[in-house]
Design a protein around this motif. Structure first.
Motif, mmCIF file in Angstrom:
data_model
loop_
_atom_site.group_PDB
_atom_site.id
_atom_site.type_symbol
_atom_site.label_atom_id
_atom_site.label_comp_id
_atom_site.label_asym_id
_atom_site.label_seq_id
_atom_site.Cartn_x
_atom_site.Cartn_y
_atom_site.Cartn_z
ATOM 1 N N GLU B 129 0.814 -1.318 0.145
ATOM 2 C CA GLU B 129 -0.147 -0.052 0.006
ATOM 3 C C GLU B 129 0.943 1.227 -0.056
ATOM 4 O OE1 GLU B 129 -2.114 -0.922 3.799
ATOM 5 O OE2 GLU B 129 -2.385 -2.831 2.728
ATOM 6 N N ASP B 130 0.628 2.203 -0.785
ATOM 7 C CA ASP B 130 1.042 3.458 -0.795
ATOM 8 C C ASP B 130 2.486 3.402 -1.210
ATOM 9 O OD1 ASP B 130 -1.180 5.003 -0.298
ATOM 10 O OD2 ASP B 130 -0.914 4.514 1.777
ATOM 11 N N HIS B 131 2.961 2.556 -1.816
ATOM 12 C CA HIS B 131 4.435 2.407 -2.065
ATOM 13 C C HIS B 131 4.752 3.665 -3.480
ATOM 14 C CE1 HIS B 131 8.371 1.027 -3.708
ATOM 15 N NE2 HIS B 131 8.484 0.341 -2.550
ATOM 16 N N ARG B 134 4.610 2.450 -7.098
ATOM 17 C CA ARG B 134 3.376 1.738 -7.368
ATOM 18 C C ARG B 134 2.980 2.113 -8.748
ATOM 19 N NH1 ARG B 134 -1.085 -1.252 -4.198
ATOM 20 N NH2 ARG B 134 -2.178 -1.759 -6.193
#
Lengths: 217, 217
Positions: B129-131, B134
């Motif tokens: 998540e929220d990398h 991404r």
DNA sequence: CGGTAGTTACTGACAAGTCAGTAAGTCGCT
DNA sequence: AGCGACTTACTGACTTGTCAGTAACTACCG
């Protein structure tokens, strides 16, 4: 003395829980850890986050598992055991059934995003130097390749050369993993359809010339 | 008129441009960062380690890039530009040539383990998540899928249905990535052979019924 | 051509936070 | 009574990011 008085009247969130069977408590922690390591990765996931999910402190987790690395190892072993238990009763699929099983797994995975993400993150991380899950992942690949190679040879009635079977086995594992990554990042990717398509294609190519052209469905 | 007065007390500052060697210095840092993020991952790689490789402190790195996340973004853009530069002069491959190019890339990658590892680690991490990488990874996949889908349709002379071409395109990308992971963990996996085998198999399956059965070599 | 104002490219110290791991104490089941 | 399951309190290592200060370079002025 009174200096020890904690935030008085705190009905302590994690106050005295009845002593559960330790085994079940450890299992709870393992499930929490699997979830955390799965969504954040091993390095980025913290013991505190794992502990929170079961209502204890990070030190409590360490009490049970000794170290973060030991916890990871047990998570991995725990998941292996779970997988085996899922297959219990059913005979281990071989031959053509193995490939049907793989396609079925891809279909099921659409509803198990968390587990797929965990596997993906951990596998990616594991190629870094000295990663504690490296051996486990490597070993898992080796075993899987062996099983799939054997199944290909079996389906081919022994006519498939070993190196072709091995290439095809690696490719089948690779395409399953690679498609999962794309699906996690973009729901538009049709995981089951692409997986089935690719497995059939690779299997057909491996069996070419053995007189068994259309193996699935 | 007083309109000749430059924006109140805003004299044209003089030495606004970076120094001559700065561009090269930044490139040095980007290469170091690519190496560190590649071998350790983004989260686990530190600014200090990047700085060490170019002989400055971590504060010096932040002077150039502002934040760790901004550094990552520039690393990604830098690598994109490098890839484009590598292809300069050569026309962008399409149709059947694209697949030959993919197989050639797999062969080359055997001698570029570091780059492959970097790509693998970052891709794996990016599904969390929220990398910060991404979007970049997702976008990259989308573009690649589009190109490969188009090439399949072209090779098939328009007879390949869109959804089949898309499945095949995802599968080709997936098998390339998935095989790289296995190869990184175990040298025994024959990356070029398995890649070529799988691409041929998938392409053949996609073209089935179009009267173009054996597309490569 | 020389001086200098203004800027860039840093360094070193430090702030603020996170992390795993340790030590010692407390509670309550068996 | 004793031990297992914790908690609180703490340490030390590491993180990214900020800040003030400094040396070096560059552009322009005279």
């Amino acid at each position: 003395m009174d200096d020890a008085v904690p935030p008085a009247a705190a009905p302590q969130r994690r106050a005295r829980q009845p002593r559960r069977a330790t085994t079940e408590r450890r299992a709870e922690i393992l499930r929490a850890a699997a979830h955390t390591f799965g969504s954040k990765g091993y390095k980025n996931g913290s013991l505190a986050e794992v502990a929170d999910q079961v209502g204890i402190t990070h030190a409590g987790v360490l009490h049970h598992f000794g170290s973060k690395e030991a916890l990871l190892v047990e998570v991995l072993e725990y998941r292996d055991k779970e997988d085996v238990r899922d297959l219990e009763g059913q005979h281990i699929p071989d031959g053509i059934e193995l490939f049907q099983h793989l396609v079925r797994t891809a279909r099921m995975n659409v509803d198990r995003r968390g587990i797929v993400q965990g596997y993906t993150v951990l596998t990616g991380e594991s190629v870094t130097e000295d990663h504690p899950a490296r051996d486990w992942v490597t070993n898992r690949f080796t075993i899987l390749r062996g099983e799939i190679t054997a199944a290909i040879v079996e389906v081919g009635g022994g006519d498939v050369p070993q190196d072709v079977a091995e290439c095809a086995a690696s490719a089948i594992i690779g395409v399953m993993d690679g498609l999962q990554v794309q699906w996690l990042l973009d729901d538009g990717v049709d995981l089951p359809a692409a997986t089935q398509f690719a497995i059939e294609a690779i299997l057909t190519a491996a069996l070419l010339g053995t007189g068994r052209p259309h193996p699935l469905t």
